[in-house]
Design an enzyme around this catalytic site. Structure first.
Site, PDB file in Angstrom:
ATOM      1  CB  VAL A  75     -12.872 -15.059  42.168  1.00  0.00           C
ATOM      2  CG1 VAL A  75     -11.891 -16.164  42.517  1.00  0.00           C
ATOM      3  CG2 VAL A  75     -14.311 -15.501  42.443  1.00  0.00           C
ATOM      4  CG  ASN A 108     -14.635 -25.313  40.460  1.00  0.00           C
ATOM      5  OD1 ASN A 108     -15.497 -26.017  39.939  1.00  0.00           O
ATOM      6  ND2 ASN A 108     -14.449 -25.278  41.785  1.00  0.00           N
ATOM      7  CB  SER A 167     -24.021 -25.353  34.939  1.00  0.00           C
ATOM      8  OG  SER A 167     -25.056 -26.213  35.391  1.00  0.00           O
ATOM      9  CE1 TYR A 185     -24.397 -22.600  39.493  1.00  0.00           C
ATOM     10  CE2 TYR A 185     -25.959 -23.771  38.106  1.00  0.00           C
ATOM     11  CZ  TYR A 185     -24.706 -23.666  38.671  1.00  0.00           C
ATOM     12  OH  TYR A 185     -23.753 -24.624  38.397  1.00  0.00           O
TER      13      TYR A 185
END
Length: 256
Positions: free
Chosen positions: A68, A94, A149, A162
């Site tokens: 991706v 996802n 998240s 992240y």
């Protein structure tokens, strides 16, 4: 709850070879959708598709090996879907790097670690959505679900790259919803709290897990099935007036 309008929809799910991504795919197949399983792991995504197609599944799983973060790889997927279907009705972005992250202070994160996280977690959803846009516009009711998240709202320590990437996803989704509203395409962020799957990870210790469960309103751990119903709802026409939203699923751990 079943969403009958998902039957015969074409839904693309990235990071679908294992974990929550595979569970999203299973839910959509149960509803009768044709699900395009996208993953970088050829063995993993082909095995997942074969498994999901067993036992007389209502829908169908089709495996595609895609990076991706690579435009040419995304274009090859778009070309194949154009030939096979001519449209995409749902996209669940996802794919993300998380379980393999080595927790460390942000000042110890290397340039390569930062760039790898951003390439998959943030560039990936933007790039694939951009490349698939003509197919999404060809649908009568396209919906995009970007997976964020709640680590962003928690200020989780140890993997700032992240957290930054998922904060970017949340902001990107809201901006996308305004740019795509005139095309009738909805964009929302599904923002999970801690979710425990069969994928081994070193990002959460047993003590941290127990502490988070104790702080939740619901004192149990979350599994993939706690996320899949919301994803199905957001792709279905039952959520036709919901766009630009970030929806947390965390058992009451935090409040946005």
């Amino acid at each position: 709850m079943s969403y009958t309008d998902l039957e015969d929809k074409v839904v693309v799910i990235t990071g679908a070879a294992q974990g929550i991504g595979r569970s999203y795919a299973g839910r959509f197949i149960t509803e009768g959708a044709t699900v395009i399983l996208v993953d970088k792991s050829q063995d993993g995504v082909e095995h997942a598709a074969a498994s999901l197609n067993e036992d007389g599944a209502k829908g169908k799983a089709i495996a595609h090996v895609v990076d991706v973060s690579d435009r040419q790889s995304c274009r090859q997927l778009a070309s194949s879907l154009t030939d096979d279907f001519g449209r995409v009705d749902g996209l669940v972005n996802n794919a993300a790097i998380f379980s393999t992250i080595e927790m460390k202070p942000f000042w110890d994160i290397t340039d390569d670690e930062w760039d790898q996280i951003m390439a998959v977690n943030l560039r990936g959803p933007w790039l694939l959505t951009s490349v698939l846009l003509p197919l999404l516009r060809a649908s009568d009711s396209a919906s995009i679900v970007n997976i964020g998240s709640d680590a962003v709202a928690m200020g989780r320590q140890g993997y700032l790259h992240y957290v930054a990437s998922k904060g970017g996803v949340t902001g990107m989704s809201f901006a996308m919803s305004h740019e795509l509203g005139d095309s009738g395409i909805r964009v929302n962020t599904l923002s999970p709290g801690p979710v425990y799957t069969d994928v081994q990870r070193g990002t959460v210790t047993s003590a941290q897990k127990e502490s988070m469960v104790a702080r939740q309103a619901l004192h149990r751990t979350a599994g993939p099935e706690d996320m899949t119903s919301l994803a199905a709802f957001l792709i279905s026409n039952d959520s036709s007036y919901i766009t630009g939203q970030t929806i947390s699923v965390n058992g009451g751990l935090i409040h946005r």
